[in-house]
Scaffold this active site. Structure first.
Site, PDB file in Angstrom:
ATOM      1  CG  HIS A  68      -4.265   0.757   4.156  1.00 46.10           C
ATOM      2  ND1 HIS A  68      -3.802  -0.170   3.256  1.00 46.10           N
ATOM      3  CD2 HIS A  68      -5.143   1.532   3.454  1.00 46.10           C
ATOM      4  CE1 HIS A  68      -4.370   0.012   2.089  1.00 46.10           C
ATOM      5  NE2 HIS A  68      -5.178   1.059   2.187  1.00 46.10           N
ATOM      6  CG  ASP A  83      -6.999   2.602  -0.237  1.00 48.15           C
ATOM      7  OD1 ASP A  83      -5.841   2.474  -0.665  1.00 48.15           O
ATOM      8  OD2 ASP A  83      -7.462   1.906   0.689  1.00 48.15           O
ATOM      9  CB  CYS A 114      -0.953  -0.006   1.183  1.00 45.04           C
ATOM     10  SG  CYS A 114      -0.129  -0.090   2.794  1.00 45.04           S
TER      11      CYS A 114
END
Length: 658
Positions: A452, A468, A408
């Site tokens: 994250h 995202d 991520c």
């Protein structure tokens, strides 16, 4: 020996208490300290048995000097709690070598009780509480045994006395816990155990978050007052990173952070209340659902809408937050703020800059179109993995045009860089995403592998928008918990530390975690709930109500404890044979076969045997054996066992009433 000899039982209890009180500290004590404890315990046994004499004063002086040097070298001149506890343990071990008097044994046990309390400096679990209670019980048994005769060896009696001392203290402890004002515990100090604590850092480089994914350590738990948000809305905001040096994203310098104006938040949905129990991380930043509206006492809201504690979290912390799922955040930016969120190094990553200009042309200058084109690019050829490989100086170029695989933080960093290169203000947000629902206590538990990173970009009139890029590559990571995603893609994420999370083992782990959660919430963090709870119980917060609530239970507990100590106790014999004979005598007395005061057991059994022909043989045999046991020079244990059997037979055969 002055002050009275110490029995063998007292020595055993004392050494056992010393040994057990050191065990919780083995994980951080230098190896030589537990070794010293074992050696001194062995020496104490040899001295008590008479095989060794007490060491000469010169030997004791050399031991003190050697231990002092060892503590200085082991803790590097640091006078922290670890050093102080290690000094207590060393002193406790050395004191075992010079127990000349009973008062020396008392000093050892008092220091043992103090060392037992220090175990909570390093571990506050329910199991440690039970273990310390066990050590306290053994220490009380030892205190009782050293007050007895040197020839007394009654282990069971010592334990019973210790329990009689502990049991009346439990109700009083509960009164203190519920009614006495909460004070900050003395162990809320910085503990440096030499072990790193996992958690988010205040900077982000390629590979930072993927390292956390290899840990299953608990990050925090959250309990909701209403409905629990779905997985795709569980973005736990922690840090906003806006400075980029070509490889790392960091927070602005302290001077710049002081000049930031608070960002304006306009809620567009109903606020949601929830409680968070954050694990110790040795860092001051906290987590909150995106976006927090307000936070509880002792929690500060930063200008970029993140939460921060007054001090680094050295111990578990509970706080309450209010958040909204839909909002408008900072619809207007000054030219200086826009420039800050467009900041990039003068050189580096040339291919990414060219890609940004290309996407801007293809998208007709619209930010939403640029973002869609970039996400489509991710969706076509990029891979979501924990092993992206090493990225060099131009890390964004290498990721976008060479490796095309990452975690991520790689996608968030590259997206923010491209958006800034295209003239769209953007920043990186780090925190956690998701969480596993525990049905047994009704809360979300978020672990380090839920860490994250995502992006926030700014649109004029709309403000900051969450983006995202991971959702374009691995949408199932966002729609489900990280645990389920990693398990479903085990071949690509074999390094994730999921622990016991399959079948009945997962249910067992959840039950165990729910038990720990209840302990942490209602015991360790009870000071945050006591005021409201007492107000509900007492019907008000007036001082007279609190005083009455304190005095009445205290008087009741003390009264019951006093009655328990002075109550008349029966003369029930401890010897099993005497108890059975007493029961037999009571049974026959109820059948009108009383025993006369001046009548021996043998005479009484012979007299009444004529009235009980069926049991006559058993009674006469019991009378014979009683005479043999009483008047024989060497009573035999076999005869005693036969008497026990005869008593049980008679009690079984005789009727209970006339």
């Amino acid at each position: 020996m002055k002050g009275g000899m110490i029995s063998r039982t007292a020595v055993v209890w004392q050494l056992l208490a010393v040994l057990l009180v050191v065990l919780p500290h083995l994980q951080w004590l230098p190896l030589w300290v537990p070794a010293l404890v074992v050696v001194t315990i062995g020496a104490r046994l040899m001295i008590h048995s008479g095989r060794w004499s007490f060491p000469h004063w010169l030997v004791k002086a050399m031991l003190v000097l050697a231990c002092s040097v060892g503590l200085i070298l082991s803790f590097n001149h640091q006078a922290g709690p670890e050093t102080m506890v290690a000094l207590l343990v060393v002193g406790l071990a050395l004191k075992l070598l010079e127990i000349y008097h009973r008062r020396d044994a008392l000093v050892v046990l008092f220091v043992t009780l103090f060392v037992a309390a220090t175990a909570f400096l390093f571990n506050e679990s329910v199991w440690m509480a039970a273990y310390v209670l066990l050590v306290v019980g053994l220490a009380l048994a030892a205190l009782n045994s050293i007050q007895q005769s040197s020839h007394a060896n009654r282990y069971r009696d010592n334990l019973k006395t210790a329990l009689r001392l502990l049991l009346p203290a439990i109700p009083f402890m509960l009164v203190l816990f519920f009614l006495f004002p909460r004070l900050e515990p003395f162990w809320s100090v910085t503990i440096d155990s030499g072990q790193g604590t996992t958690g988010l850092s205040d900077e982000l480089s390629p590979g930072d978050v993927s390292k956390l994914a290899q840990s299953s350590e608990l990050a925090f738990r959250a309990t909701f007052a209403g409905d629990v948000p779905p997985p795709e809305q569980r973005y736990w905001r922690s840090l906003v990173l806006s400075e980029f040096d070509g490889r790392r994203w960091t927070r602005p310098a302290m001077q710049i952070r002081r000049q930031l104006r608070p960002e304006k938040l306009t809620p567009l949905s109903v606020a949601q209340n929830y409680d968070v129990i954050m694990e110790a991380s040795r860092r001051p930043w906290l987590v909150a659902l995106d976006q927090p509206v307000s936070a509880g006492r002792g929690v500060r809201m930063t200008p970029v809408r993140t939460l921060r504690a007054d001090q680094p979290l050295e111990r578990r912390r509970q706080y309450r937050v209010e958040s909204v799922a839909e909002y408008q955040l900072q619809p207007l930016l000054t030219s200086q703020e826009k420039q800050r969120y467009l900041q990039l190094p003068l050189g580096g990553n040339p291919k990414s800059r060219t890609l940004a200009r290309q996407l801007l042309v293809e998208g007709g200058g619209e930010a939403s179109r640029v973002i869609s084109l970039l996400l489509e690019r991710f969706n076509r050829t990029f891979i979501y993995t924990l092993e992206p490989g090493y990225l060099g100086r131009d890390s964004v170029d290498q990721f976008l045009f060479e490796t095309q695989q990452g975690y991520c933080e790689h996608f968030a960093s590259a997206t923010t860089f491209v958006l800034r290169s295209a003239g769209i203000p953007a920043r990186v947000v780090t925190g956690y995403q998701g969480g596993e629902w525990n049905p047994y206590e009704g809360y979300l538990q978020v672990r380090q592998y839920d860490a994250h990173a995502w992006v926030e970009y700014w649109l004029p009139g709309h403000g900051w928008q969450r983006l995202d890029p991971t959702a374009a590559v691995a949408p199932e990571r966002i729609r489900s918990s990280a645990q389920d995603f990693f398990r479903a893609n085990e071949s690509r994420f074999s390094g994730v530390g999921l622990g016991l999370n399959t079948g009945w083992l997962r249910n067992l782990r959840q039950r165990y975690d729910a038990f720990n959660y209840g302990w942490h919430r209602w015991v360790l963090n009870y000071q945050g709930q006591q005021a409201n709870l007492l107000h509900d119980w007492l019907g008000g917060g007036e001082q007279w109500r609190k005083a009455l609530a304190w005095l009445l239970p205290t008087a009741l507990v003390f009264g019951l404890s006093f009655w328990w100590l002075i109550r008349p106790r029966g003369s029930r014999p401890k010897d099993p044979l005497q108890r059975l004979l007493m029961q037999l005598e009571q049974r026959l007395a109820a059948l009108e076969a009383e025993r006369f005061p001046a009548e021996s057991l043998s005479m009484w059994l012979q007299r009444i045997a004529e009235h009980w022909p069926e049991q006559r043989a058993l009674m006469l045999r019991l009378a014979f054996l009683d005479d043999r046991q009483r008047y024989s020079a060497q009573p035999k244990s076999g005869q005693r066992r036969e008497m026990l059997q005869l008593c049980r037979q008679l009690l079984r055969l005789l009727p209970r009433r006339r």
